[in-house]
Design a protein around this motif. Sequence first.
Motif, PDB file in Angstrom:
ATOM      1  N   ASP A   1       0.728  -1.468  -0.044  1.00  0.00           N
ATOM      2  CA  ASP A   1       0.215  -0.029  -0.061  1.00  0.00           C
ATOM      3  C   ASP A   1       0.616   1.570  -0.101  1.00  0.00           C
ATOM      4  OD1 ASP A   1      -0.745   2.150   0.543  1.00  0.00           O
ATOM      5  OD2 ASP A   1      -2.742   1.253   2.592  1.00  0.00           O
ATOM      6  N   CYS A   2       0.980   1.474  -1.024  1.00  0.00           N
ATOM      7  CA  CYS A   2       2.279   2.750  -1.143  1.00  0.00           C
ATOM      8  C   CYS A   2       2.205   3.591  -0.636  1.00  0.00           C
ATOM      9  CB  CYS A   2       3.411   2.772  -2.844  1.00  0.00           C
ATOM     10  SG  CYS A   2       4.421   1.196  -2.699  1.00  0.00           S
ATOM     11  N   GLU A   3       1.170   4.175  -1.572  1.00  0.00           N
ATOM     12  CA  GLU A   3       0.739   5.603  -0.973  1.00  0.00           C
ATOM     13  C   GLU A   3       0.128   5.666   0.457  1.00  0.00           C
ATOM     14  OE1 GLU A   3      -0.510   9.400  -3.288  1.00  0.00           O
ATOM     15  OE2 GLU A   3      -0.433   7.790  -4.233  1.00  0.00           O
ATOM     16  N   GLY A   4       0.334   4.899   1.394  1.00  0.00           N
ATOM     17  CA  GLY A   4      -0.946   4.553   2.304  1.00  0.00           C
ATOM     18  C   GLY A   4      -2.177   5.772   2.068  1.00  0.00           C
ATOM     19  N   ALA A   5      -2.334   5.637   0.466  1.00  0.00           N
ATOM     20  CA  ALA A   5      -4.114   6.653   0.414  1.00  0.00           C
ATOM     21  C   ALA A   5      -4.534   6.030   0.157  1.00  0.00           C
ATOM     22  CB  ALA A   5      -3.361   6.822  -0.963  1.00  0.00           C
TER      23      ALA A   5
ATOM     24  N   SER B   1      -2.455   3.997  -7.371  1.00  0.00           N
ATOM     25  CA  SER B   1      -1.165   4.510  -8.281  1.00  0.00           C
ATOM     26  C   SER B   1      -0.914   4.122  -8.426  1.00  0.00           C
ATOM     27  CB  SER B   1      -1.467   6.065  -7.279  1.00  0.00           C
ATOM     28  OG  SER B   1      -0.151   6.572  -8.387  1.00  0.00           O
ATOM     29  N   GLY B   2       0.066   4.119  -9.747  1.00  0.00           N
ATOM     30  CA  GLY B   2       1.246   3.662 -10.629  1.00  0.00           C
ATOM     31  C   GLY B   2       2.011   4.824 -10.043  1.00  0.00           C
ATOM     32  N   GLN B   3       2.234   6.132  -9.664  1.00  0.00           N
ATOM     33  CA  GLN B   3       3.469   7.024  -9.730  1.00  0.00           C
ATOM     34  C   GLN B   3       4.636   6.298  -8.729  1.00  0.00           C
ATOM     35  OE1 GLN B   3       2.869   9.833  -7.262  1.00  0.00           O
ATOM     36  NE2 GLN B   3       5.578  10.201  -6.857  1.00  0.00           N
TER      37      GLN B   3
ATOM     38  N   ASN C   1      11.686  10.275 -19.982  1.00  0.00           N
ATOM     39  CA  ASN C   1       9.996  10.902 -19.783  1.00  0.00           C
ATOM     40  C   ASN C   1       9.201   9.401 -20.027  1.00  0.00           C
ATOM     41  OD1 ASN C   1      10.645  13.645 -19.300  1.00  0.00           O
ATOM     42  ND2 ASN C   1      10.746  14.138 -21.855  1.00  0.00           N
ATOM     43  N   VAL C   2       7.826   9.273 -18.993  1.00  0.00           N
ATOM     44  CA  VAL C   2       7.377   8.293 -19.343  1.00  0.00           C
ATOM     45  C   VAL C   2       5.531   8.030 -19.039  1.00  0.00           C
ATOM     46  CG1 VAL C   2       9.008   6.655 -18.754  1.00  0.00           C
ATOM     47  CG2 VAL C   2       7.626   7.209 -16.677  1.00  0.00           C
ATOM     48  N   TYR C   3       4.712   7.775 -19.132  1.00  0.00           N
ATOM     49  CA  TYR C   3       3.354   7.741 -18.436  1.00  0.00           C
ATOM     50  C   TYR C   3       2.420   7.188 -18.642  1.00  0.00           C
ATOM     51  CZ  TYR C   3       1.390   7.291 -23.170  1.00  0.00           C
ATOM     52  OH  TYR C   3       1.085   6.476 -24.530  1.00  0.00           O
ATOM     53  N   THR C   4       1.562   6.680 -17.639  1.00  0.00           N
ATOM     54  CA  THR C   4       0.766   5.715 -17.352  1.00  0.00           C
ATOM     55  C   THR C   4      -0.320   5.825 -17.600  1.00  0.00           C
ATOM     56  OG1 THR C   4      -0.278   5.984 -15.475  1.00  0.00           O
ATOM     57  CG2 THR C   4       2.077   5.062 -14.870  1.00  0.00           C
ATOM     58  N   PHE C   5      -1.192   4.779 -18.265  1.00  0.00           N
ATOM     59  CA  PHE C   5      -2.482   5.601 -18.578  1.00  0.00           C
ATOM     60  C   PHE C   5      -2.985   4.361 -17.868  1.00  0.00           C
ATOM     61  CE2 PHE C   5      -6.014   7.343 -21.810  1.00  0.00           C
ATOM     62  CZ  PHE C   5      -6.810   7.431 -20.872  1.00  0.00           C
ATOM     63  N   GLY C   6      -4.103   3.800 -17.113  1.00  0.00           N
ATOM     64  CA  GLY C   6      -4.748   2.973 -16.700  1.00  0.00           C
ATOM     65  C   GLY C   6      -5.720   2.547 -15.454  1.00  0.00           C
ATOM     66  N   PRO C   7      -6.073   1.221 -15.438  1.00  0.00           N
ATOM     67  CA  PRO C   7      -7.081   1.283 -14.133  1.00  0.00           C
ATOM     68  C   PRO C   7      -6.363   1.886 -12.416  1.00  0.00           C
ATOM     69  CG  PRO C   7      -7.240  -0.420 -15.194  1.00  0.00           C
ATOM     70  CD  PRO C   7      -6.015   0.208 -15.790  1.00  0.00           C
TER      71      PRO C   7
ATOM     72  N   MET D   1      -6.669   6.707 -14.669  1.00  0.00           N
ATOM     73  CA  MET D   1      -5.235   7.429 -14.624  1.00  0.00           C
ATOM     74  C   MET D   1      -5.095   7.743 -15.743  1.00  0.00           C
ATOM     75  SD  MET D   1      -5.375   9.155 -11.360  1.00  0.00           S
ATOM     76  CE  MET D   1      -3.919   8.887 -10.480  1.00  0.00           C
ATOM     77  N   ILE D   2      -4.300   8.568 -15.746  1.00  0.00           N
ATOM     78  CA  ILE D   2      -2.384   9.078 -16.548  1.00  0.00           C
ATOM     79  C   ILE D   2      -1.415   9.903 -15.454  1.00  0.00           C
ATOM     80  CG2 ILE D   2      -2.226  10.602 -18.212  1.00  0.00           C
ATOM     81  CD1 ILE D   2      -5.247   9.444 -18.837  1.00  0.00           C
ATOM     82  N   GLU D   3      -0.936   9.097 -15.494  1.00  0.00           N
ATOM     83  CA  GLU D   3       0.309   9.697 -14.971  1.00  0.00           C
ATOM     84  C   GLU D   3       1.430   9.807 -15.308  1.00  0.00           C
ATOM     85  OE1 GLU D   3      -0.283   8.216 -10.401  1.00  0.00           O
ATOM     86  OE2 GLU D   3      -0.681   6.458 -11.361  1.00  0.00           O
ATOM     87  N   PRO D   4       1.717  11.191 -15.523  1.00  0.00           N
ATOM     88  CA  PRO D   4       2.939  11.451 -16.336  1.00  0.00           C
ATOM     89  C   PRO D   4       4.191  11.400 -15.285  1.00  0.00           C
ATOM     90  CG  PRO D   4       1.974  12.990 -16.343  1.00  0.00           C
ATOM     91  CD  PRO D   4       1.423  12.014 -16.080  1.00  0.00           C
ATOM     92  N   GLU D   5       5.480  11.386 -16.015  1.00  0.00           N
ATOM     93  CA  GLU D   5       6.242  11.179 -14.548  1.00  0.00           C
ATOM     94  C   GLU D   5       7.940  11.619 -15.556  1.00  0.00           C
ATOM     95  OE1 GLU D   5       5.648  11.177 -11.188  1.00  0.00           O
ATOM     96  OE2 GLU D   5       7.874  11.893 -10.910  1.00  0.00           O
TER      97      GLU D   5
END
Lengths: 463, 463
Positions: free
Chosen positions: B166-170, B208-210, B222-228, B246-250
Amino acid sequence: MELTNIKDLFREKEKYQGRKVTIGGWVRSNRDSKNFGFLVVNDGTFFEPLQIVYSSEMPGFAEAARIGVGAAVVATGTIVETPGAKQPIEMQAEEVLVEGASPADYPLQKKRHSFEYLRTISHLRPRTNTFQAVFRVRSLAAYAIHKFFQEREFVYVHTPLITGSDCEGAGEMFQVTTLDLENVPKTEEGKVDYSQDFFCKPTNLTVSGQLDAETYAFAFRNVYTFGPTFRAENSNTTRHAAEFWMIEPEMCFADLTDDMMLAESMLKYVIRYVLDNAPEEMAFFNQFVDKGLIERLEHVLTSEFGHVTYTEAIEILEKHNDEFEYKVHWGSDLQTEHERYLTEKEFKRPVFVTDYPKEIKAFYMKLNEDGKTVAAMDCLVPGIGEIIGGSQREDKLELLEQRMEELGLNKEDYEFYLDLRRYGSARHAGFGLGFERCVMYLTGMGNIRDVIPFPRTVKNCEL
Amino acid sequence: MELTNIKDLFREKEKYQGRKVTIGGWVRSNRDSKNFGFLVVNDGTFFEPLQIVYSSEMPGFAEAARIGVGAAVVATGTIVETPGAKQPIEMQAEEVLVEGASPADYPLQKKRHSFEYLRTISHLRPRTNTFQAVFRVRSLAAYAIHKFFQEREFVYVHTPLITGSDCEGAGEMFQVTTLDLENVPKTEEGKVDYSQDFFCKPTNLTVSGQLDAETYAFAFRNVYTFGPTFRAENSNTTRHAAEFWMIEPEMCFADLTDDMMLAESMLKYVIRYVLDNAPEEMAFFNQFVDKGLIERLEHVLTSEFGHVTYTEAIEILEKHNDEFEYKVHWGSDLQTEHERYLTEKEFKRPVFVTDYPKEIKAFYMKLNEDGKTVAAMDCLVPGIGEIIGGSQREDKLELLEQRMEELGLNKEDYEFYLDLRRYGSARHAGFGLGFERCVMYLTGMGNIRDVIPFPRTVKNCEL
């Protein structure tokens, strides 16, 4: 920060010749002599690294000489062409700043590591040549698939991952719950009290979005899904993962022939896109991972795929039963050894096998007029075997209901699906492409664990 | 089948004028007089339906006159322009074949249905105007996001859905298991025996995939995710779903300013793409769902987004505390009412709020020099409030470890994440965009259940 991509420096050599740029990336190697040093830096935008030459006259020469493998650097200098050298260009540095150091215990010192070892450091392995190539190709292939369908006006549908029904009855599923497993609430009868679960009923992770996608095909005619699917199969092989991505197009007013045409165009489109957009990566795979890969893929592009019925295929295979571990006869499912024989030895190109016995295929496939076989197709490719499985769907309400009864399926669970045959039914067809299998096919990589960023397999869920 | 898309007939009127074509689609209405009948047919490729005129001289006139709403038909005829009529073209039919009938109990007879009712038939609702428009825009917006990032050389990363931590504890998470809930195996100590679970340990669905995406940014820049992603939150609102995309660029070598520039360009790109590629759908939303939608979106395209620090924002808001249900002070989190005040009343355009108190933001956000705030940004848009949340990430090992200790996080769970700061650390930043919220913003739809094909909310997991 204003950084130039190393990809642009290579792709537009003439433009950058003699120009001063700044790049940011990670050091692959660093060697220095008395008056010069050479940093090899990869910035992730391009498969090839950039060589950065720094001289003893540069301020900070001594620090630069101490930069370790894996360090992040920001380097500014002039790009010059280097005719005759291994690399077509290099940077003559004016300044090299260490953004983040990398101590001597960095696990990816410059030497070859086995894929097995790299699986234990899945958060670092994309920094190696092989995995940088794999995951760039994976990204490009995913985009090519979207591009292919969107150019053809297919609507992308996000089918749900959490599902209340085991629709295909296919395979073992993962249960999704918010009940406390240490203390599962029970009803008076001693059963699990699902009224206390999040969805007030048992739920699982989906094994396929097909049935949901069909409902949308009856609104948009042509749709596709591209999302994760799950199998809780206890099979520890190089081809099975518990979590993988699937592409499932579905077309209304389409039959099995349309379905095969779509599958063939899609595969060719993705191959063409990857060869065009990742030539360095593909050359790398061809040299170090799977000799003959590019020739095989180019051959696919120029071949018309073969077509053979299951019945004909069995006749062909029966003549070679002595070569197979599993002997075939009419009615038996095809194993990978049979599939590969057909595509590699008999047809020497991709081939569609059609019209399988209904007993070995799913309940929703359209019954052929012979009453024995269904309008199914599997696409077999050299080196892999089955890469795509599809079918025309049963669009007659009575026949679908009859088949469900034969198989003991609970009609109440499928009312939504039967509605599609009650109200404006139409011939329709679709297929499923396992995306990881597609990436393995494109790269020649032999283990599904090496084409998924963080693979989930039985007993393994790291990071 | 060789069918022509109704979209092409409308978009290329001149080309098809006087030409004979065949279309396949579903009947929206059918009215006949003595000598003529008029079928209105939608084929899913285009928002507008095609009017098909059939005369009593056509073979099968009597059958055609009996075709019910919802039936699937294949019609062949000549396309003619109809200047002055409501529709610019129509088909003069030579043949109308019923592919699949639709009896009188078809639930979507031609009349208005409430969104609440349509949610109970989620497998049929994409056949209505509103939901056909919503789900085409959803598909186009998804593609626009891929196109935006791929054109900028971002690598698409499939981060895992099933996770061991539970990485973010979120937030509340869903547990994933293959244990039999009727009979959970226990260890000798009476605890759940996870050695018998599929992954030999407790696993959840990701929120979150962050953190995984960050590991790939350190390889590809530069990467991004786009998934459930999933939240097991027991909140029954118009904005919360248990399963959403969610879309999560990094980005590596990027700071908070780069992050905001990326977010602003991405939003503008998606708006532009949807306005250009779905003008009929957007006009429909503008007229029937959210008057002023198009003007608002066009205004965003031509505005530079505002910028304000959290501290400045609190000063602005405190002057209006009497208008708010929740009063603000420095240190309090912003509620939707405050966010909307800032973007709608104060700035009258999208605005970035930056540099929040560290106490109300996640552990991985970069500490500012004041020691009190972090380099976070939320992007607020009129009509919605927060649509994007992002930050620069803490790239200093010591500061990150210190913050994790303050919050009581278990360092061992984050060794992979700390490795990114040990080996070649670099400034980096990213953000998250909730895709459903983006679709609501683009369409003006007010309930998240109406922008997800098969929504999953507390106590609801149908189909």
